[in-house]
Motif scaffolding. Structure first.
Motif, PDB file in Angstrom:
ATOM      1  N   GLU A  98       0.806  -1.219   0.000  1.00 40.43           N
ATOM      2  CA  GLU A  98       0.000   0.000   0.000  1.00 40.43           C
ATOM      3  C   GLU A  98       0.843   1.275   0.000  1.00 40.43           C
ATOM      4  OE1 GLU A  98      -3.275   0.188  -0.406  1.00 40.43           O
ATOM      5  OE2 GLU A  98      -3.478  -1.982  -0.427  1.00 40.43           O
ATOM      6  N   ALA A  99       2.131   1.178   0.323  1.00 39.31           N
ATOM      7  CA  ALA A  99       2.974   2.372   0.449  1.00 39.31           C
ATOM      8  C   ALA A  99       3.117   3.120  -0.872  1.00 39.31           C
ATOM      9  CB  ALA A  99       4.358   1.985   0.971  1.00 39.31           C
ATOM     10  N   SER A 100       3.079   2.401  -1.982  1.00 40.29           N
ATOM     11  CA  SER A 100       3.296   3.000  -3.292  1.00 40.29           C
ATOM     12  C   SER A 100       2.804   2.025  -4.349  1.00 40.29           C
ATOM     13  CB  SER A 100       4.798   3.278  -3.485  1.00 40.29           C
ATOM     14  OG  SER A 100       5.052   3.876  -4.730  1.00 40.29           O
ATOM     15  N   ASN A 101       2.626   2.531  -5.579  1.00 45.30           N
ATOM     16  CA  ASN A 101       2.294   1.632  -6.680  1.00 45.30           C
ATOM     17  C   ASN A 101       3.525   0.890  -7.172  1.00 45.30           C
ATOM     18  OD1 ASN A 101       0.221   4.279  -7.666  1.00 45.30           O
ATOM     19  ND2 ASN A 101      -0.583   2.324  -6.955  1.00 45.30           N
ATOM     20  N   LEU A 102       4.663   1.602  -7.214  1.00 37.87           N
ATOM     21  CA  LEU A 102       5.917   1.019  -7.680  1.00 37.87           C
ATOM     22  C   LEU A 102       7.035   1.370  -6.709  1.00 37.87           C
ATOM     23  CD1 LEU A 102       5.714   2.047 -11.463  1.00 37.87           C
ATOM     24  CD2 LEU A 102       5.118  -0.168 -10.465  1.00 37.87           C
ATOM     25  N   LEU A 103       7.960   0.437  -6.534  1.00 38.07           N
ATOM     26  CA  LEU A 103       9.124   0.641  -5.671  1.00 38.07           C
ATOM     27  C   LEU A 103      10.353   0.151  -6.421  1.00 38.07           C
ATOM     28  CD1 LEU A 103      10.463   1.199  -2.851  1.00 38.07           C
ATOM     29  CD2 LEU A 103       9.954  -1.185  -2.323  1.00 38.07           C
ATOM     30  N   ARG A 104      11.318   1.051  -6.576  1.00 27.72           N
ATOM     31  CA  ARG A 104      12.574   0.685  -7.233  1.00 27.72           C
ATOM     32  C   ARG A 104      13.701   0.854  -6.236  1.00 27.72           C
ATOM     33  NH1 ARG A 104      11.868   4.243 -12.486  1.00 27.72           N
ATOM     34  NH2 ARG A 104      14.036   4.600 -12.072  1.00 27.72           N
ATOM     35  N   GLY A 105      14.677  -0.020  -6.331  1.00 30.49           N
ATOM     36  CA  GLY A 105      15.750  -0.011  -5.358  1.00 30.49           C
ATOM     37  C   GLY A 105      17.135   0.147  -5.950  1.00 30.49           C
ATOM     38  N   ARG A 106      18.085  -0.273  -5.167  1.00 32.90           N
ATOM     39  CA  ARG A 106      19.498  -0.126  -5.483  1.00 32.90           C
ATOM     40  C   ARG A 106      19.903  -0.686  -6.849  1.00 32.90           C
ATOM     41  NH1 ARG A 106      23.918   1.910  -6.107  1.00 32.90           N
ATOM     42  NH2 ARG A 106      25.832   0.891  -5.519  1.00 32.90           N
ATOM     43  N   PRO A 107      19.398  -1.839  -7.295  1.00 30.61           N
ATOM     44  CA  PRO A 107      19.815  -2.342  -8.607  1.00 30.61           C
ATOM     45  C   PRO A 107      19.568  -1.348  -9.746  1.00 30.61           C
ATOM     46  CG  PRO A 107      18.713  -4.068  -7.398  1.00 30.61           C
ATOM     47  CD  PRO A 107      18.530  -2.795  -6.606  1.00 30.61           C
ATOM     48  N   TRP A 108      18.453  -0.622  -9.694  1.00 26.63           N
ATOM     49  CA  TRP A 108      18.162   0.378 -10.726  1.00 26.63           C
ATOM     50  C   TRP A 108      19.231   1.463 -10.710  1.00 26.63           C
ATOM     51  CZ3 TRP A 108      16.849   5.588  -9.844  1.00 26.63           C
ATOM     52  CH2 TRP A 108      16.521   6.304 -10.994  1.00 26.63           C
ATOM     53  N   GLN A 109      19.601   1.929  -9.520  1.00 26.42           N
ATOM     54  CA  GLN A 109      20.624   2.960  -9.421  1.00 26.42           C
ATOM     55  C   GLN A 109      21.941   2.467 -10.018  1.00 26.42           C
ATOM     56  OE1 GLN A 109      19.297   3.600  -5.084  1.00 26.42           O
ATOM     57  NE2 GLN A 109      20.531   5.381  -5.568  1.00 26.42           N
ATOM     58  N   TYR A 110      22.268   1.229  -9.756  1.00 29.76           N
ATOM     59  CA  TYR A 110      23.499   0.643 -10.266  1.00 29.76           C
ATOM     60  C   TYR A 110      23.427   0.476 -11.789  1.00 29.76           C
ATOM     61  CZ  TYR A 110      27.285  -2.684 -10.960  1.00 29.76           C
ATOM     62  OH  TYR A 110      28.416  -3.309 -11.404  1.00 29.76           O
ATOM     63  N   ASP A 111      22.338  -0.134 -12.276  1.00 28.90           N
ATOM     64  CA  ASP A 111      22.202  -0.425 -13.704  1.00 28.90           C
ATOM     65  C   ASP A 111      22.190   0.839 -14.559  1.00 28.90           C
ATOM     66  OD1 ASP A 111      22.036  -3.090 -13.005  1.00 28.90           O
ATOM     67  OD2 ASP A 111      19.852  -3.208 -13.249  1.00 28.90           O
ATOM     68  N   LYS A 112      21.619   1.911 -14.043  1.00 25.06           N
ATOM     69  CA  LYS A 112      21.479   3.157 -14.811  1.00 25.06           C
ATOM     70  C   LYS A 112      22.566   4.182 -14.473  1.00 25.06           C
ATOM     71  CE  LYS A 112      17.618   1.912 -16.802  1.00 25.06           C
ATOM     72  NZ  LYS A 112      17.463   1.738 -18.219  1.00 25.06           N
ATOM     73  N   ASP A 113      23.534   3.810 -13.617  1.00 24.00           N
ATOM     74  CA  ASP A 113      24.609   4.713 -13.208  1.00 24.00           C
ATOM     75  C   ASP A 113      24.033   6.027 -12.662  1.00 24.00           C
ATOM     76  OD1 ASP A 113      27.224   5.467 -12.710  1.00 24.00           O
ATOM     77  OD2 ASP A 113      27.581   6.214 -14.742  1.00 24.00           O
ATOM     78  N   VAL A 114      23.129   5.891 -11.721  1.00 18.81           N
ATOM     79  CA  VAL A 114      22.403   7.017 -11.150  1.00 18.81           C
ATOM     80  C   VAL A 114      23.218   7.664 -10.034  1.00 18.81           C
ATOM     81  CG1 VAL A 114      20.301   7.681  -9.896  1.00 18.81           C
ATOM     82  CG2 VAL A 114      20.191   5.959 -11.711  1.00 18.81           C
ATOM     83  N   LEU A 115      23.214   8.985 -10.018  1.00 18.27           N
ATOM     84  CA  LEU A 115      23.835   9.730  -8.930  1.00 18.27           C
ATOM     85  C   LEU A 115      22.740  10.273  -8.020  1.00 18.27           C
ATOM     86  CD1 LEU A 115      26.524  11.750 -10.910  1.00 18.27           C
ATOM     87  CD2 LEU A 115      26.867   9.693  -9.524  1.00 18.27           C
ATOM     88  N   HIS A 116      22.906  10.086  -6.721  1.00 19.84           N
ATOM     89  CA  HIS A 116      21.930  10.559  -5.744  1.00 19.84           C
ATOM     90  C   HIS A 116      22.527  11.708  -4.959  1.00 19.84           C
ATOM     91  CE1 HIS A 116      19.765  10.125  -1.726  1.00 19.84           C
ATOM     92  NE2 HIS A 116      18.898  10.631  -2.567  1.00 19.84           N
ATOM     93  N   ASN A 117      21.862  12.855  -4.961  1.00 22.63           N
ATOM     94  CA  ASN A 117      22.264  13.991  -4.141  1.00 22.63           C
ATOM     95  C   ASN A 117      21.500  13.880  -2.827  1.00 22.63           C
ATOM     96  OD1 ASN A 117      22.196  16.566  -2.835  1.00 22.63           O
ATOM     97  ND2 ASN A 117      22.878  17.517  -4.731  1.00 22.63           N
ATOM     98  N   GLY A 118      22.210  13.550  -1.759  1.00 26.39           N
ATOM     99  CA  GLY A 118      21.564  13.327  -0.471  1.00 26.39           C
ATOM    100  C   GLY A 118      20.924  14.563   0.128  1.00 26.39           C
ATOM    101  N   VAL A 119      21.451  15.745  -0.179  1.00 27.76           N
ATOM    102  CA  VAL A 119      20.892  16.978   0.378  1.00 27.76           C
ATOM    103  C   VAL A 119      19.542  17.292  -0.248  1.00 27.76           C
ATOM    104  CG1 VAL A 119      21.218  19.476   0.636  1.00 27.76           C
ATOM    105  CG2 VAL A 119      23.154  17.915   0.957  1.00 27.76           C
ATOM    106  N   THR A 120      19.472  17.236  -1.583  1.00 26.73           N
ATOM    107  CA  THR A 120      18.222  17.559  -2.274  1.00 26.73           C
ATOM    108  C   THR A 120      17.336  16.342  -2.494  1.00 26.73           C
ATOM    109  OG1 THR A 120      19.197  17.219  -4.460  1.00 26.73           O
ATOM    110  CG2 THR A 120      19.343  19.459  -3.505  1.00 26.73           C
ATOM    111  N   ASN A 121      17.903  15.146  -2.312  1.00 31.19           N
ATOM    112  CA  ASN A 121      17.219  13.875  -2.552  1.00 31.19           C
ATOM    113  C   ASN A 121      16.829  13.728  -4.021  1.00 31.19           C
ATOM    114  OD1 ASN A 121      16.345  11.349  -1.745  1.00 31.19           O
ATOM    115  ND2 ASN A 121      14.324  12.061  -1.123  1.00 31.19           N
TER     116      ASN A 121
END
Length: 157
Positions: A98-121
């Motif tokens: 019920e928390a969300s319709n879709l949940l994506r995790g760490r593998p997506w960040q790895y596969d897509k070479d995603v950068l996360h800015n912790g301050v702005t999220n």
């Protein structure tokens, strides 16, 4: 997550990314949680859109979704979705969530070479030769969505 909202700190320091996406032309909720190692779609979303699903090739058990019991994850679904100009298709495991319709995790960040800015999220990635930045909803927007989802759930039940 309860349906009662409190005075939210509008910073993103302690928040996972909550945003909205489009699935089959409808607005849906999406969470990106770098601490999660699965891609999960809610069973409710699959039923609502009558999405074709199939048996999971390697069923497994999840404990974190339920305090009382382990949940057997044995269904998968391929979902096309978009967030602004970012369009993707991902295989999701289907669970009653019920928390969300879709949940994506760490593998997506790895596969897509995603950068996360912790301050702005915010999450930044290259997509079709262009930089795409995914921005979070504010905590008050998340709260409003949760209240709306609780109301819709009560109407369904």
């Amino acid at each position: 997550m309860g349906s009662v909202c409190k005075d939210w700190d509008e910073t993103q320091r302690e928040n996972i990314l909550h945003t909205r996406c489009m699935v089959m032309g409808k607005i849906c909720s999406l969470i990106i949680d770098g601490g999660n190692c699965t891609y999960v779609a809610s069973q409710r979303l699959i039923e609502k859109f009558a999405l074709k699903n199939f048996l999971h090739p390697r069923p497994y058990k999840l404990q974190w979704l339920s305090e009382n019991r382990q949940l057997v994850v044995d269904i998968k679904v391929l979902i096309w979705f978009s967030i602004g100009k970012y369009v993707d298709e991902i295989l999701f495991d289907v669970v009653p969530m019920e928390a969300s319709n879709l949940l994506r995790g760490r593998p997506w960040q790895y596969d897509k070479d995603v950068l996360h800015n912790g301050v702005t999220n915010k999450f930044s990635l290259g997509h079709k030769g262009k930089k795409v930045t995914l921005t979070p909803m504010s905590p008050s927007e998340v709260c409003e969505d949760q209240i709306k989802n609780e109301s819709e759930k009560r109407t369904r039940d």
